[in-house]
Design a protein around this motif. Structure first.
Motif, mmCIF file in Angstrom:
data_model
loop_
_atom_site.group_PDB
_atom_site.id
_atom_site.type_symbol
_atom_site.label_atom_id
_atom_site.label_comp_id
_atom_site.label_asym_id
_atom_site.label_seq_id
_atom_site.Cartn_x
_atom_site.Cartn_y
_atom_site.Cartn_z
ATOM 1 N N PRO A 1 0.745 -0.983 0.262
ATOM 2 C CA PRO A 1 -0.044 -0.059 0.123
ATOM 3 C C PRO A 1 0.783 1.132 -0.073
ATOM 4 N N LEU A 2 0.411 2.235 -0.804
ATOM 5 C CA LEU A 2 1.078 3.444 -0.768
ATOM 6 C C LEU A 2 0.203 4.791 -0.097
ATOM 7 N N PRO A 3 1.028 5.384 0.593
ATOM 8 C CA PRO A 3 0.394 6.481 1.327
ATOM 9 C C PRO A 3 -0.314 7.696 0.787
ATOM 10 N N ASP A 4 -0.145 7.899 -0.355
ATOM 11 C CA ASP A 4 -0.659 9.268 -1.034
ATOM 12 C C ASP A 4 -1.325 8.729 -2.332
ATOM 13 N N SER A 5 -2.353 9.608 -2.733
ATOM 14 C CA SER A 5 -3.253 9.251 -3.931
ATOM 15 C C SER A 5 -3.417 10.716 -4.742
ATOM 16 N N LEU A 6 -3.116 10.824 -6.046
ATOM 17 C CA LEU A 6 -3.328 12.084 -6.880
ATOM 18 C C LEU A 6 -4.087 11.293 -7.923
ATOM 19 N N PHE A 7 -5.237 12.272 -8.380
ATOM 20 C CA PHE A 7 -6.424 12.179 -9.519
ATOM 21 C C PHE A 7 -6.357 13.357 -10.148
ATOM 22 N N TRP A 8 -5.980 13.148 -11.279
ATOM 23 C CA TRP A 8 -6.066 14.254 -12.640
ATOM 24 C C TRP A 8 -7.301 14.130 -13.391
ATOM 25 N N ASP A 9 -8.046 15.079 -13.919
ATOM 26 C CA ASP A 9 -8.922 14.976 -14.959
ATOM 27 C C ASP A 9 -8.235 15.616 -16.062
ATOM 28 N N ARG A 10 -8.174 14.828 -17.359
ATOM 29 C CA ARG A 10 -7.636 15.613 -18.553
ATOM 30 C C ARG A 10 -8.667 16.623 -19.308
ATOM 31 N N LYS A 11 -7.948 17.608 -19.783
ATOM 32 C CA LYS A 11 -8.622 18.664 -20.229
ATOM 33 C C LYS A 11 -8.187 18.585 -22.133
ATOM 34 N N ASP A 12 -7.312 17.861 -22.428
ATOM 35 C CA ASP A 12 -7.080 17.726 -23.874
ATOM 36 C C ASP A 12 -7.981 16.652 -24.249
ATOM 37 N N THR A 13 -8.424 15.633 -23.530
ATOM 38 C CA THR A 13 -9.213 14.673 -24.205
ATOM 39 C C THR A 13 -10.161 14.039 -23.043
#
Length: 207
Positions: free
Chosen positions: A2-14
């Protein structure tokens, strides 16, 4: 693990997203998934590891779509890159049917072209912009002074790897300008150097 941090991005180009699990306590270890529909619908899964100074040591990437799958493993050791590739199915046939140009082969034919490249750049992923930002300590560097780097750019979905000259310039106030020969963007980053806003490409929507 398990890893301690999470990042979630929304794409704008597609239409697409990127979700990454990270551990940045001693360099960076990250596992992520990218979903996108252009130039064709594909899924990309990656595992990335740097040394404690944030120079890339290992990048393992798999892309997959209907009728094809590709994998490239890049490793940097003793100043030299090594690429191991695998391919099943026919990505070119899928691209051609969708009206797109043929893809390059996965990997790189001459890894010596990546000499003195300490960063990887996974095409379309804001995560890999953090690597030179942290390696060069740009959040505390002198504002307005440009830093030119050589990067191992991995194109998606083909996984072709090319050498790319890039310039990073700290602007202050958690902003860093990224530029290549034909493109530039002013990135907004958080206290850890992770991209919050990449104009035209992606926005961090959850961390």
């Amino acid at each position: 693990m398990p890893l301690p941090d999470s990042l979630f991005w929304d794409r704008k180009d597609t239409t697409g997203v990127e979700h990454t699990l990270v551990d940045a306590r001693n360099g960076l270890y990250a596992r992520g998934t990218i979903l996108a529909v252009k130039p064709i619908a594909y899924t990309c899964r990656y595992e990335l590891r740097t040394d404690p100074g944030w120079a890339t040591a290992h990048l393992d990437v798999t892309t997959e779509g209907a009728g094809w799958v590709r994998n490239v493993r890049l490793e940097l050791a003793a100043g030299r890159w090594r690429a191991v590739t695998a391919e099943q199915g026919n990505l070119d046939a899928v691209l051609s049917a969708a009206g797109h140009a043929r893809a390059g082969l996965p990997g790189i034919e001459d890894s010596d072209q990546l000499y003195k490249a300490y960063d990887v750049d996974l095409g379309g992923s804001p995560l890999t912009n953090t690597l030179p930002i942290r390696r060069l300590e740009l959040l505390t560097a002198e504002t307005g002074v440009s830093h030119r780097i050589s990067a191992a750019l991995m194109l998606l979905p083909s996984l072709e790897v090319v050498q790319a000259d890039q310039i990073y310039t700290p602007l202050g106030a958690h902003r860093v300008r990224y530029a290549s020969e034909t493109f530039s963007a002013d990135l907004t980053v958080d206290d850890d150097g992770f991209v919050v806003d990449y104009p035209g490409l992606s926005t961090l929507i959850k961390s």
